[in-house]
Design a protein around this motif. Structure first.
Motif, PDB file in Angstrom:
ATOM      1  N   GLU A  73      12.023  16.772 -26.220  1.00 42.76           N
ATOM      2  CA  GLU A  73      12.994  16.689 -25.128  1.00 42.76           C
ATOM      3  C   GLU A  73      13.708  18.025 -24.943  1.00 42.76           C
ATOM      4  O   GLU A  73      13.952  18.456 -23.814  1.00 42.76           O
ATOM      5  CB  GLU A  73      14.015  15.579 -25.401  1.00 42.76           C
ATOM      6  CG  GLU A  73      13.445  14.184 -25.270  1.00 42.76           C
ATOM      7  CD  GLU A  73      14.394  13.099 -25.761  1.00 42.76           C
ATOM      8  OE1 GLU A  73      15.349  13.406 -26.524  1.00 42.76           O
ATOM      9  OE2 GLU A  73      14.178  11.928 -25.391  1.00 42.76           O
ATOM     10  N   ALA A  74      14.035  18.675 -26.048  1.00 40.93           N
ATOM     11  CA  ALA A  74      14.726  19.963 -25.977  1.00 40.93           C
ATOM     12  C   ALA A  74      13.833  21.038 -25.352  1.00 40.93           C
ATOM     13  O   ALA A  74      14.311  21.874 -24.576  1.00 40.93           O
ATOM     14  CB  ALA A  74      15.201  20.390 -27.365  1.00 40.93           C
ATOM     15  N   TYR A  75      12.546  21.029 -25.662  1.00 40.53           N
ATOM     16  CA  TYR A  75      11.634  21.969 -25.017  1.00 40.53           C
ATOM     17  C   TYR A  75      11.538  21.669 -23.514  1.00 40.53           C
ATOM     18  O   TYR A  75      11.526  22.576 -22.682  1.00 40.53           O
ATOM     19  CB  TYR A  75      10.239  21.920 -25.642  1.00 40.53           C
ATOM     20  CG  TYR A  75      10.147  22.618 -26.971  1.00 40.53           C
ATOM     21  CD1 TYR A  75      10.393  23.988 -27.090  1.00 40.53           C
ATOM     22  CD2 TYR A  75       9.817  21.918 -28.121  1.00 40.53           C
ATOM     23  CE1 TYR A  75      10.313  24.639 -28.305  1.00 40.53           C
ATOM     24  CE2 TYR A  75       9.733  22.559 -29.346  1.00 40.53           C
ATOM     25  CZ  TYR A  75       9.987  23.913 -29.433  1.00 40.53           C
ATOM     26  OH  TYR A  75       9.900  24.553 -30.647  1.00 40.53           O
ATOM     27  N   LYS A  76      11.478  20.392 -23.177  1.00 41.45           N
ATOM     28  CA  LYS A  76      11.342  20.001 -21.772  1.00 41.45           C
ATOM     29  C   LYS A  76      12.550  20.433 -20.943  1.00 41.45           C
ATOM     30  O   LYS A  76      12.396  20.877 -19.812  1.00 41.45           O
ATOM     31  CB  LYS A  76      11.141  18.484 -21.673  1.00 41.45           C
ATOM     32  CG  LYS A  76      10.804  17.997 -20.286  1.00 41.45           C
ATOM     33  CD  LYS A  76      10.388  16.549 -20.286  1.00 41.45           C
ATOM     34  CE  LYS A  76       9.887  16.129 -18.920  1.00 41.45           C
ATOM     35  NZ  LYS A  76       9.243  14.816 -18.952  1.00 41.45           N
ATOM     36  N   THR A  77      13.745  20.320 -21.518  1.00 40.19           N
ATOM     37  CA  THR A  77      14.961  20.683 -20.782  1.00 40.19           C
ATOM     38  C   THR A  77      15.292  22.166 -20.879  1.00 40.19           C
ATOM     39  O   THR A  77      16.189  22.640 -20.183  1.00 40.19           O
ATOM     40  CB  THR A  77      16.169  19.889 -21.311  1.00 40.19           C
ATOM     41  OG1 THR A  77      16.416  20.263 -22.671  1.00 40.19           O
ATOM     42  CG2 THR A  77      15.959  18.391 -21.183  1.00 40.19           C
ATOM     43  N   GLY A  87       6.016  24.448 -21.545  1.00 44.41           N
ATOM     44  CA  GLY A  87       5.004  24.042 -20.583  1.00 44.41           C
ATOM     45  C   GLY A  87       4.348  22.719 -20.943  1.00 44.41           C
ATOM     46  O   GLY A  87       4.116  21.879 -20.082  1.00 44.41           O
ATOM     47  N   ILE A  88       4.058  22.539 -22.210  1.00 43.79           N
ATOM     48  CA  ILE A  88       3.441  21.286 -22.661  1.00 43.79           C
ATOM     49  C   ILE A  88       4.415  20.127 -22.529  1.00 43.79           C
ATOM     50  O   ILE A  88       4.084  19.074 -21.991  1.00 43.79           O
ATOM     51  CB  ILE A  88       2.925  21.418 -24.103  1.00 43.79           C
ATOM     52  CG1 ILE A  88       1.722  22.368 -24.140  1.00 43.79           C
ATOM     53  CG2 ILE A  88       2.569  20.053 -24.700  1.00 43.79           C
ATOM     54  CD1 ILE A  88       1.297  22.800 -25.521  1.00 43.79           C
ATOM     55  N   ALA A  89       5.643  20.314 -23.012  1.00 41.61           N
ATOM     56  CA  ALA A  89       6.640  19.235 -22.968  1.00 41.61           C
ATOM     57  C   ALA A  89       6.953  18.821 -21.537  1.00 41.61           C
ATOM     58  O   ALA A  89       7.228  17.644 -21.280  1.00 41.61           O
ATOM     59  CB  ALA A  89       7.909  19.660 -23.700  1.00 41.61           C
ATOM     60  N   ALA A  90       6.881  19.770 -20.599  1.00 33.62           N
ATOM     61  CA  ALA A  90       7.166  19.453 -19.196  1.00 33.62           C
ATOM     62  C   ALA A  90       6.196  18.427 -18.634  1.00 33.62           C
ATOM     63  O   ALA A  90       6.525  17.708 -17.694  1.00 33.62           O
ATOM     64  CB  ALA A  90       7.131  20.732 -18.363  1.00 33.62           C
ATOM     65  N   THR A  91       5.011  18.330 -19.225  1.00 32.24           N
ATOM     66  CA  THR A  91       4.001  17.390 -18.726  1.00 32.24           C
ATOM     67  C   THR A  91       4.117  16.005 -19.368  1.00 32.24           C
ATOM     68  O   THR A  91       3.409  15.089 -18.969  1.00 32.24           O
ATOM     69  CB  THR A  91       2.576  17.919 -18.984  1.00 32.24           C
ATOM     70  OG1 THR A  91       2.312  17.909 -20.389  1.00 32.24           O
ATOM     71  CG2 THR A  91       2.391  19.320 -18.414  1.00 32.24           C
ATOM     72  N   LEU A  92       4.976  15.869 -20.379  1.00 34.13           N
ATOM     73  CA  LEU A  92       5.053  14.618 -21.141  1.00 34.13           C
ATOM     74  C   LEU A  92       6.141  13.687 -20.624  1.00 34.13           C
ATOM     75  O   LEU A  92       7.262  14.122 -20.362  1.00 34.13           O
ATOM     76  CB  LEU A  92       5.328  14.924 -22.618  1.00 34.13           C
ATOM     77  CG  LEU A  92       4.301  15.787 -23.348  1.00 34.13           C
ATOM     78  CD1 LEU A  92       4.796  16.117 -24.745  1.00 34.13           C
ATOM     79  CD2 LEU A  92       2.951  15.085 -23.397  1.00 34.13           C
ATOM     80  N   SER A  93       5.804  12.416 -20.530  1.00 34.64           N
ATOM     81  CA  SER A  93       6.807  11.401 -20.229  1.00 34.64           C
ATOM     82  C   SER A  93       7.524  11.027 -21.528  1.00 34.64           C
ATOM     83  O   SER A  93       7.076  11.408 -22.626  1.00 34.64           O
ATOM     84  CB  SER A  93       6.132  10.152 -19.649  1.00 34.64           C
ATOM     85  OG  SER A  93       5.338   9.513 -20.653  1.00 34.64           O
ATOM     86  N   THR A  94       8.587  10.280 -21.411  1.00 36.80           N
ATOM     87  CA  THR A  94       9.281   9.796 -22.604  1.00 36.80           C
ATOM     88  C   THR A  94       8.341   8.961 -23.456  1.00 36.80           C
ATOM     89  O   THR A  94       8.317   9.088 -24.682  1.00 36.80           O
ATOM     90  CB  THR A  94      10.530   8.981 -22.216  1.00 36.80           C
ATOM     91  OG1 THR A  94      11.405   9.838 -21.470  1.00 36.80           O
ATOM     92  CG2 THR A  94      11.244   8.438 -23.431  1.00 36.80           C
ATOM     93  N   LYS A  95       7.533   8.131 -22.834  1.00 32.39           N
ATOM     94  CA  LYS A  95       6.562   7.293 -23.557  1.00 32.39           C
ATOM     95  C   LYS A  95       5.545   8.160 -24.290  1.00 32.39           C
ATOM     96  O   LYS A  95       5.211   7.888 -25.454  1.00 32.39           O
ATOM     97  CB  LYS A  95       5.859   6.348 -22.580  1.00 32.39           C
ATOM     98  CG  LYS A  95       4.787   5.477 -23.194  1.00 32.39           C
ATOM     99  CD  LYS A  95       5.365   4.398 -24.077  1.00 32.39           C
ATOM    100  CE  LYS A  95       4.266   3.442 -24.510  1.00 32.39           C
ATOM    101  NZ  LYS A  95       4.358   3.111 -25.922  1.00 32.39           N
ATOM    102  N   ASP A  96       5.062   9.211 -23.636  1.00 31.36           N
ATOM    103  CA  ASP A  96       4.128  10.124 -24.295  1.00 31.36           C
ATOM    104  C   ASP A  96       4.766  10.731 -25.539  1.00 31.36           C
ATOM    105  O   ASP A  96       4.143  10.798 -26.605  1.00 31.36           O
ATOM    106  CB  ASP A  96       3.711  11.268 -23.358  1.00 31.36           C
ATOM    107  CG  ASP A  96       2.865  10.825 -22.187  1.00 31.36           C
ATOM    108  OD1 ASP A  96       2.190   9.780 -22.286  1.00 31.36           O
ATOM    109  OD2 ASP A  96       2.888  11.541 -21.160  1.00 31.36           O
ATOM    110  N   MET A  97       6.010  11.190 -25.404  1.00 30.63           N
ATOM    111  CA  MET A  97       6.721  11.793 -26.541  1.00 30.63           C
ATOM    112  C   MET A  97       6.871  10.803 -27.687  1.00 30.63           C
ATOM    113  O   MET A  97       6.658  11.142 -28.850  1.00 30.63           O
ATOM    114  CB  MET A  97       8.102  12.296 -26.104  1.00 30.63           C
ATOM    115  CG  MET A  97       8.062  13.452 -25.167  1.00 30.63           C
ATOM    116  SD  MET A  97       9.752  13.928 -24.728  1.00 30.63           S
ATOM    117  CE  MET A  97       9.442  15.022 -23.366  1.00 30.63           C
TER     118      MET A  97
END
Length: 109
Positions: A73-77, A87-97
């Protein structure tokens, strides 16, 4: 603080801790099918990366699921800064994480 108040605070703390655990509960089998982007770096024993700086790539297997979800989540934000991970985290949903975290938390890899 009186004893009943302390017990109440401790009870609320435990409830919050347990609810955090429930949020990070994903499906390890689903996580295994979603880890193709992870194993390229994290699946190589002793792998070191040189972009943007040289560092030892951390091992994910056996980490706490809650920690892994929070890190993604921290990478995504952008709270954590690494271009590839962002870049990878941006493609992941909460469920994926949650699924990936459950897989790695239950895996020695």
């Amino acid at each position: 603080m009186k004893r009943p108040a302390i017990v109440s605070v401790v009870a609320w703390g435990l409830l919050l801790a347990l609810s955090g655990t429930a949020q990070a509960a994903g499906d390890p089998a689903a996580g295994k099918t979603k880890n193709a982007m992870c194993i390229g770096c994290h699946g190589i024993e002793g792998y070191r990366t040189s972009y943007p700086t040289v560092y030892q790539v951390p091992r994910l297997g056996g980490q706490h699921a809650e920690y892994l979800v929070k890190a993604l989540e921290a990478y995504k934000t952008g709270a954590r800064n690494h271009p590839s991970m962002k870049g990878i985290a941006a493609t992941l949903s909460t469920k994926d994480m949650e699924d990936l975290a459950a897989y790695y938390a239950n895996s020695g890899k």
